[in-house]
Design a protein around this motif. Sequence first.
Motif: not given
Length: 318
Positions: A36-41, A292-314
């Motif tokens: 699969v050519r991944v468009h979003a994760a 963007p994929l290269e900001r997976a670190d920021k995506a994790h920071e956001l999830i770890e706040t427990g305050q994301a309003k819905g889903k976080v996607v790369l």
Amino acid sequence: MPETMRAVRQHSFGGPEVLKIEEVPRPEPLWTEVLVRVHAAGVNPVDCKTRAGGGILSTQGPLPFTIGWDVSGEVVAIGSGVTRFAVGDEVYGMVNFPRSGAGYAEYVTADSRQLVRKPEVLSHQEAAGVPLVALTAWQSLVSVGRTGPGTRVLVHGAAGGLGHIAVQIARARGAWVCGTAGTAQQDLVRQLGADEVYDYTKVRFEELAHDIDVVVDTVAGDNGLRSLRTMRPGGVLVSLPVPPDEQTLAEAARLGLRAVSLTVEGDRTDLEDITALIEAGAIKPIIAEVLPLERADKAHELIETGQAKGKVVLKVIG
Ligand SMILES: NC(=O)c1ccc[n+]([C@@H]2O[C@H](COP(=O)([O-])OP(=O)(O)OC[C@H]3O[C@@H](n4cnc5c(N)ncnc54)[C@H](OP(=O)(O)O)[C@@H]3O)[C@@H](O)[C@H]2O)c1
């Protein structure tokens, strides 16, 4: 097709900063697999726990590795024996769970039977936010809870990645639904279809909810034990972050209830049922943030706040 690809890898456990983008060999599909050519994760709390050295680390194999299980993309090659898909099909799913997922990458291989056709009504970014949480919600509510018309459901963390899908599935199954959420999320949870919402910062939900048949607990702590007081005999508490503790199990047995632990399974037929509800307009994922994929670190920071309003996607393409 390129021989190499960009992937997020980690060489050690730790904070989000251990996630680094690297050039690695592109995987090849084995028999019965698709490439699969991944468009979003999609990003889930289990990704963060595993990155840090917990979660499902024990099944990941040696470092360095690539985490991520939710993907949406396009089939670009098929292995021998694949009959369900052809090159060009748009697919989504939770791949390889609980083994190494390797979803935070430009390409991923997976058993073709872990994937289903992407709902046409969703973009790849929306679809990538669905599989893990929707499968968990489905398996809690339907496989374990037998939720249907007349069932009374309580969803904890009803505005969260998992909870907001669970509320919609319960509603679509004809259940009466209530949920717990923070002050800022009360209206959102009502809009998702909940009949009642309890603000966990202001009220004790166990003093308000009653005659509940199925509790989906995404919060843990003393939530499970307190939930037992809201339930009617024969009901089931599904504990998702951690298994129910001894006290909760004993109290459930005393009250004629069940308290169970559940780990999500990549069941394609469940995802097909979920897809049908999405296409019927009964489930719509809320995407909190696309990075963007290269900001997976920021995506994790956001999830770890427990305050994301819905889903976080790369976003991998587009
Ligand atoms: N067993 C499994 O197979 C499985 C599968 C999927 C997920 N999980 C686990 O389930 C948990 C939730 O996942 P998720 O994707 O939904 O995470 P999430 O998107 O971070 O959502 C968590 C939600 O919990 C809410 N919350 C926090 N404290 C609360 C409380 N005391 N009462 C009610 N709600 C509260 C927050 O809501 P507010 O913004 O309203 O404060 C937040 O929206 C994670 O621990 C995850 O690992 C387990």
